[in-house]
Motif scaffolding. Structure first.
Motif, PDB file in Angstrom:
ATOM      1  N   LEU A   6      -5.215  -5.537  -3.278  1.00 11.37           N
ATOM      2  CA  LEU A   6      -4.259  -6.215  -2.311  1.00 11.37           C
ATOM      3  C   LEU A   6      -3.032  -5.125  -2.185  1.00 11.37           C
ATOM      4  O   LEU A   6      -2.790  -4.719  -3.464  1.00 11.37           O
ATOM      5  CB  LEU A   6      -3.751  -7.401  -2.677  1.00 11.37           C
ATOM      6  CG  LEU A   6      -2.402  -7.963  -1.746  1.00 11.37           C
ATOM      7  CD1 LEU A   6      -2.911  -8.317  -0.379  1.00 11.37           C
ATOM      8  CD2 LEU A   6      -2.129  -9.359  -2.498  1.00 11.37           C
TER       9      LEU A   6
ATOM     10  N   THR B  61      -7.392  -3.934   6.887  1.00 13.53           N
ATOM     11  CA  THR B  61      -8.097  -4.998   6.111  1.00 13.53           C
ATOM     12  C   THR B  61      -9.627  -5.207   6.233  1.00 13.53           C
ATOM     13  O   THR B  61     -10.040  -5.381   7.826  1.00 13.53           O
ATOM     14  CB  THR B  61      -7.559  -6.439   6.287  1.00 13.53           C
ATOM     15  OG1 THR B  61      -6.125  -6.152   5.892  1.00 13.53           O
ATOM     16  CG2 THR B  61      -7.973  -7.580   5.421  1.00 13.53           C
TER      17      THR B  61
ATOM     18  N   THR C 240      -7.350  -5.425   1.156  1.00 15.53           N
ATOM     19  CA  THR C 240      -6.406  -6.442   2.037  1.00 15.53           C
ATOM     20  C   THR C 240      -5.142  -5.790   2.157  1.00 15.53           C
ATOM     21  O   THR C 240      -4.527  -5.478   1.125  1.00 15.53           O
ATOM     22  CB  THR C 240      -6.412  -7.950   1.248  1.00 15.53           C
ATOM     23  OG1 THR C 240      -7.733  -8.281   1.310  1.00 15.53           O
ATOM     24  CG2 THR C 240      -5.525  -8.850   2.019  1.00 15.53           C
TER      25      THR C 240
END
Length: 121
Positions: free
Chosen positions: A10, A90, A118
């Motif tokens: 992330l 993403t 992500t």
């Protein structure tokens, strides 16, 4: 040759990540290597490819100014440096091998399991 992709995670928009694709069980350096990605509900698309020597590369137009593919054959590893990431980046990112430099996913085999990237806005 078996491939293992790693390095996903992330990250906030405008951030960076470096993905790695490690090969084992064969002569990794004989093959061109490609990175592809697949977002939910979308087709798998080409990101970047590199020749066996590292001397030639292909990039998808939308990524060529932000992503850099490279390889270290001594480590049996191909890298994808991703900068200025956007939420639309993403996806699950996959690496695969080909006999020659290509952008076409049908030319590739030995797909790794993928690593999820992500990008939050």
């Amino acid at each position: 040759v078996q491939l293992q992709a790693s390095g996903g995670g992330l990250v906030q928009a405008r951030g960076s990540l470096r993905l790695s694709c490690a090969g084992s069980g064969g002569t990794f350096s004989r093959y061109a290597t490609g990175w592809f990605r697949q977002a939910p509900g979308k087709e798998r698309e080409h990101v970047a490819s590199i020749s066996w020597s590292g001397g030639s590369t292909y990039y998808a137009d939308s990524m060529k100014d932000r992503f850099t593919i490279s390889r270290d054959n001594a480590k049996n590893t191909v890298y994808l440096q991703m900068n200025s990431l956007k939420p639309e980046d993403t996806a699950v990112y996959y690496c695969a091998l080909s006999w020659s430099l290509s952008k076409e996913k049908t030319d590739f085999a030995s797909w790794g399991q993928g690593t999820l990237v992500t990008v939050s806005s």
